[in-house]
Design a protein around this motif. Structure first.
Motif, mmCIF file in Angstrom:
data_model
loop_
_atom_site.group_PDB
_atom_site.id
_atom_site.type_symbol
_atom_site.label_atom_id
_atom_site.label_comp_id
_atom_site.label_asym_id
_atom_site.label_seq_id
_atom_site.Cartn_x
_atom_site.Cartn_y
_atom_site.Cartn_z
ATOM 1 N N ALA A 15 32.460 15.894 -18.543
ATOM 2 C CA ALA A 15 31.195 16.439 -18.052
ATOM 3 C C ALA A 15 30.663 17.566 -18.930
ATOM 4 O O ALA A 15 29.484 17.943 -18.810
ATOM 5 N N LEU A 16 31.494 18.103 -19.792
ATOM 6 C CA LEU A 16 31.071 19.196 -20.677
ATOM 7 C C LEU A 16 30.278 18.637 -21.857
ATOM 8 O O LEU A 16 30.411 17.463 -22.210
ATOM 9 N N PRO A 17 29.450 19.471 -22.503
ATOM 10 C CA PRO A 17 28.745 19.020 -23.715
ATOM 11 C C PRO A 17 29.739 18.564 -24.778
ATOM 12 O O PRO A 17 30.686 19.278 -25.096
ATOM 13 N N SER A 18 29.516 17.384 -25.317
ATOM 14 C CA SER A 18 30.425 16.814 -26.315
ATOM 15 C C SER A 18 29.979 17.218 -27.714
ATOM 16 O O SER A 18 28.813 17.066 -28.079
ATOM 17 N N VAL A 19 30.933 17.712 -28.507
ATOM 18 C CA VAL A 19 30.621 18.244 -29.829
ATOM 19 C C VAL A 19 31.517 17.600 -30.872
ATOM 20 O O VAL A 19 32.728 17.445 -30.664
ATOM 21 N N VAL A 20 30.915 17.237 -32.003
ATOM 22 C CA VAL A 20 31.665 16.700 -33.135
ATOM 23 C C VAL A 20 31.475 17.626 -34.326
ATOM 24 O O VAL A 20 30.428 18.277 -34.471
ATOM 25 N N TYR A 21 32.501 17.729 -35.143
ATOM 26 C CA TYR A 21 32.491 18.595 -36.329
ATOM 27 C C TYR A 21 32.413 17.710 -37.567
ATOM 28 O O TYR A 21 33.254 16.815 -37.753
ATOM 29 N N VAL A 22 31.397 17.920 -38.403
ATOM 30 C CA VAL A 22 31.203 17.130 -39.618
ATOM 31 C C VAL A 22 31.573 17.981 -40.827
ATOM 32 O O VAL A 22 30.975 19.032 -41.072
ATOM 33 N N MET A 23 32.572 17.536 -41.591
ATOM 34 C CA MET A 23 32.976 18.220 -42.820
ATOM 35 C C MET A 23 32.527 17.383 -44.009
ATOM 36 O O MET A 23 32.978 16.248 -44.188
ATOM 37 N N GLN A 24 31.634 17.936 -44.827
ATOM 38 C CA GLN A 24 31.149 17.250 -46.022
ATOM 39 C C GLN A 24 31.988 17.689 -47.217
ATOM 40 O O GLN A 24 31.781 18.760 -47.788
ATOM 41 N N LEU A 25 32.941 16.844 -47.579
ATOM 42 C CA LEU A 25 33.895 17.168 -48.642
ATOM 43 C C LEU A 25 33.294 16.916 -50.024
ATOM 44 O O LEU A 25 32.498 16.001 -50.223
ATOM 45 N N GLN A 26 33.751 17.704 -50.983
ATOM 46 C CA GLN A 26 33.250 17.578 -52.344
ATOM 47 C C GLN A 26 33.750 16.280 -52.974
ATOM 48 O O GLN A 26 34.947 16.024 -53.054
ATOM 49 N N SER A 27 32.783 15.454 -53.428
ATOM 50 C CA SER A 27 33.141 14.135 -53.962
ATOM 51 C C SER A 27 32.170 13.688 -55.045
ATOM 52 O O SER A 27 31.978 12.497 -55.252
ATOM 53 N N ILE B 231 34.202 14.188 -38.120
ATOM 54 C CA ILE B 231 33.701 13.143 -39.003
ATOM 55 C C ILE B 231 33.781 13.689 -40.429
ATOM 56 O O ILE B 231 33.120 14.676 -40.759
ATOM 57 N N LEU B 232 34.630 13.071 -41.234
ATOM 58 C CA LEU B 232 34.694 13.429 -42.655
ATOM 59 C C LEU B 232 33.595 12.680 -43.383
ATOM 60 O O LEU B 232 33.491 11.457 -43.290
ATOM 61 N N SER B 233 32.773 13.418 -44.110
ATOM 62 C CA SER B 233 31.726 12.785 -44.896
ATOM 63 C C SER B 233 31.874 13.225 -46.344
ATOM 64 O O SER B 233 32.779 13.987 -46.691
ATOM 65 N N ASN B 234 30.972 12.733 -47.193
ATOM 66 C CA ASN B 234 31.112 13.005 -48.622
ATOM 67 C C ASN B 234 29.823 13.584 -49.191
ATOM 68 O O ASN B 234 28.798 13.648 -48.529
ATOM 69 N N LEU B 235 29.904 14.011 -50.433
ATOM 70 C CA LEU B 235 28.778 14.614 -51.149
ATOM 71 C C LEU B 235 28.677 13.926 -52.504
ATOM 72 O O LEU B 235 29.256 14.377 -53.492
ATOM 73 N N ASN B 236 27.964 12.817 -52.523
ATOM 74 C CA ASN B 236 27.866 12.047 -53.762
ATOM 75 C C ASN B 236 26.564 12.347 -54.494
ATOM 76 O O ASN B 236 25.808 13.240 -54.102
#
Length: 441
Positions: A196-208, A282-287
């Motif tokens: 019931a609480l606000p759902s939060v995701v953390y996005v880390m944009q890794l150097q790539s 969520i692991l993301s990238n930096l292309n």
């Protein structure tokens, strides 16, 4: 997943006849430790030097920082990198807190390397001035890259990881002084109260950004240039699944120590079940290519929406070209109905008057600034230099220069320096350490 960190708080480091930990004191047998470093035949020179908070010491060029750890029950602390691939994030890992292994070039630096002052004005710009640091000062026979602005620093970085594992073993059989527990239920198996609480995701944009292997961050040993955004458990990321790369102006870089001790992730854990439902990372990238940037942003937004995220935090490792990835990600999340806060530094020029990010958008209306990479910093001489001060000016460190027609040389004859914040080792601390922000006039 349930992860326990058994913490041992290091108050002092010294050299002695035996490597051991007792009553807050880490004693290191230097010859044994250096033998671990020299297991790589590419290491030609190596020394260990201790740098303590308050010392009148300057360290440059700093390449990497690692927290010494030991995985209880066996297995490497960096799966898929220093040994066989295994799942991180479960079980117990013992950690030597309050200290780090700093990998320092004996001579040669580069764009991705930085500076640490252990006292004075410069100390406030980097978290590592607060730690007891074991400085591995070394050189290699990697002649092909000594004078290259971009260096892979492979032999030195891997030596630092081996040294961190060697030191971590001293607490393998000891009872921790403190235990931190990190546990998240599967997203679909949480209680109704948590759901019931606000759902939060953390996005880390890794150097790539580098298409050639050897420069980018690694995830379980996999080059992040070849990944697409991926949902991961936060325990994995704090427990050695990510190691820092050897690319990006140094103040913007995330060291392996930062990955191991991610403050934003720990704060999200603290709030989980109280004010938020922390979904995960969520692991993301930096292309480089525009299509790659847009594709990753769409992936991130789709994953967040599919998880049921109400909000997101996006952290960017770097600036300049990666700003386009950062803003695109924030925009796609907002368009998907996910309220998003971004965390990044800015590049507003030495006068603070330039556009802060390469890309901007009206939907990116909640951004936490960690300071201006181009801010000029003047620092007095230090009594001791670990490494080689001239590397700041000679070797293309992102915040230093050989000579400027107005400002003169970055390294002055008396040992004082003038440089951009760019060269402060992991100084902008986008993962949550930062004490800086921008001032709006």
């Amino acid at each position: 997943m349930k992860l326990q960190f058994g913490n041992f708080h290091v108050k002092e480091i010294q050299f002695g006849t035996e490597t051991k930990y007792e009553n807050g004191v880490l004693t290191i047998n230097k010859e044994e430790a250096l033998a671990v470093v020299r297991e790589d035949e590419h290491i030609t020179e190596a020394e260990l030097v201790i740098a303590r908070p308050g010392d009148k010491t300057r360290i440059v060029p700093v390449k990497e920082a690692i927290e010494p750890r030991h995985r209880i029950g066996g297995g490497t602390i960096f799966p898929g990198v220093t040994d066989e691939l295994m799942q991180a994030g479960n079980g117990t890992t013992h950690c030597l807190k309050g200290c780090s292994v700093l990998v320092v070039g004996k001579h040669w630096g580069g764009f991705q390397d930085g500076l640490i002052d252990m006292s004075g004005e410069g100390a406030k710009y980097t978290y590592f001035s607060q730690l007891q640091n074991i400085c591995l000062v070394a050189d290699t026979d990697e002649e092909f890259e000594k004078r290259e602005q971009q260096k892979k620093n492979r032999a030195l970085r891997w030596a630092g990881m081996r040294l961190a594992e060697y030191l971590g073993k001293v607490v393998a059989e000891l009872q921790p002084e403190e235990v931190e527990t990190f546990e998240l239920e599967p997203v679909t198996k949480r209680t109704a109260e948590v759901q019931a609480l606000p759902s939060v995701v953390y996005v880390m944009q890794l150097q790539s950004q580098m298409e050639e292997s050897g420069y980018n961050d690694l995830v379980y040993g996999w080059d992040t240039n070849h990944m697409v955004p991926t949902f991961m458990h936060p325990n994995e990321l704090m427990d050695g699944a990510i190691i820092s790369g050897s690319f990006m102006p140094c103040s913007s870089k995330w060291s392996t120590y930062d990955m191991q001790n991610n403050p934003t992730m720990k704060r999200l854990y603290q709030e989980h079940g109280k004010t938020i439902n922390f979904l995960g990372v969520i692991l993301s990238n930096l292309n480089v290519a525009l299509e790659q940037k847009q594709r990753s942003a769409l992936f991130v937004a789709q994953i967040a929406k599919s998880l049921g995220a109400d909000g997101a935090i996006v952290a960017e490792e770097g600036y300049g070209n990666p700003d386009a990835d950062f803003i695109a990600c924030v925009v796609e999340l907002e368009k998907a109905g996910v309220k998003t806060v971004g965390i990044t530094n800015e590049c507003t020029g030495r006068d603070g008057g330039s556009q802060p990010l390469v890309a901007l958008d009206e939907l990116a209306n909640a951004i936490v600034s960690c300071g201006n990479v181009s801010e000029l910093i003047e620092l007095p001489p230090m009594e001791t230099v670990i490494g080689e001060l001239q590397a700041l000016a000679r070797d293309g460190l992102s915040g230093g220069w050989d000579n400027d027609p107005i400002l003169g040389p970055s390294v002055r004859e008396d040992g004082s320096i003038i440089m951009e914040n760019n060269a402060m080792f992991c100084g902008d601390r986008v993962l949550g350490w930062s004490t800086k922000t921008m001032v709006e006039y």
